[in-house]
Design an enzyme around this catalytic site. Sequence first.
Site, PDB file in Angstrom:
ATOM      1  N   GLY A 232       0.839  -1.194   0.000  1.00 29.54           N
ATOM      2  CA  GLY A 232       0.000   0.000   0.000  1.00 29.54           C
ATOM      3  C   GLY A 232       0.872   1.241   0.000  1.00 29.54           C
TER       4      GLY A 232
ATOM      5  CD  GLN B  18       3.270   5.974   2.623  1.00 33.97           C
ATOM      6  OE1 GLN B  18       2.301   5.364   2.161  1.00 33.97           O
ATOM      7  NE2 GLN B  18       4.313   5.360   3.159  1.00 33.97           N
TER       8      GLN B  18
ATOM      9  CB  CYS C 219       5.290   2.483   7.317  1.00 35.98           C
ATOM     10  SG  CYS C 219       4.710   4.001   6.516  1.00 35.98           S
ATOM     11  CG  LEU C 220       6.654   1.358   1.218  1.00 31.15           C
ATOM     12  CD1 LEU C 220       6.107   1.603  -0.179  1.00 31.15           C
ATOM     13  CD2 LEU C 220       7.771   0.319   1.191  1.00 31.15           C
TER      14      LEU C 220
ATOM     15  CG  HIS D 297      -0.418   1.260   7.315  1.00 34.49           C
ATOM     16  ND1 HIS D 297       0.553   0.869   8.207  1.00 34.49           N
ATOM     17  CD2 HIS D 297       0.178   2.135   6.462  1.00 34.49           C
ATOM     18  CE1 HIS D 297       1.691   1.503   7.911  1.00 34.49           C
ATOM     19  NE2 HIS D 297       1.492   2.263   6.851  1.00 34.49           N
ATOM     20  CD  GLU D 298      -1.219   2.463   2.809  1.00 32.58           C
ATOM     21  OE1 GLU D 298      -0.856   3.647   2.670  1.00 32.58           O
ATOM     22  OE2 GLU D 298      -0.418   1.540   3.072  1.00 32.58           O
TER      23      GLU D 298
ATOM     24  CG  HIS E  43       0.131   6.818   5.488  1.00 31.16           C
ATOM     25  ND1 HIS E  43       1.246   7.371   6.071  1.00 31.16           N
ATOM     26  CD2 HIS E  43       0.438   5.512   5.257  1.00 31.16           C
ATOM     27  CE1 HIS E  43       2.189   6.435   6.176  1.00 31.16           C
ATOM     28  NE2 HIS E  43       1.723   5.302   5.697  1.00 31.16           N
TER      29      HIS E  43
HETATM   30 NI    NI Z   1       2.709   3.458   5.664  1.00 31.18          NI
END
Ligand code: NI
Length: 194
Positions: free
Chosen positions: A45, A50, A107-108, A149-150, A153
């Site tokens: 995701g 991000q 998480c990226l 999670h997304e 963000h």
């Molecule tokens: Ni993340």
Amino acid sequence: MILPIYTYGQPVLRERAREVEGDSPELQALIADMLDTMRNASGIGLAAPQVGHSIRLFVMDASPQAEDVAEENGGVVPEWARGPLALINPALVPDDGYGLESAEEGCLSLPDVREWVARPDRVRLRFLDRRFQPHEAAAHGLLARVVQHELDHLEGVLHIDRISPLRKRLLQRRLRQMARGEVEAEYPLAPLQA
Ligand code: NI
């Protein structure tokens, strides 16, 4: 096109993202770029903040985990979640309380920070797909986790905000380093904004 990913400490990750107002060639290009960027980073995701865009959009692709996803969703991957997809202006639909489940999340935007996070194991959500068609969908297990999670963000919330104070204390040094720009990953990262 692969976009650089913004990492912990960069203000865009802490903003509440604004609604997407309508379709545009720029939006479609951003979606395509976000899908490329997610794939390049082996992510499941990726939310628009991000990559530096404070708008209510995320992409996901659970197909590498299709077997697990099918098992958790009644034996079949729900149609809405097949293959890579974009979710525009996504929102949870209030639903009866489900049990919390803990699982490890990465998480990226925080390379190498994997932490156990407890979240409801089922959610209902509404979103527009990339053609602005509305959907209402149920997500269980991993899908529910990725969606939540997304969505976080888009509110400026990170998975490390949902861990125990003790775990967070243990991470403090690493987080401070990251906020100073001392961070590396196997995918391009956005330089710290001056
Ligand atoms: Ni993340």
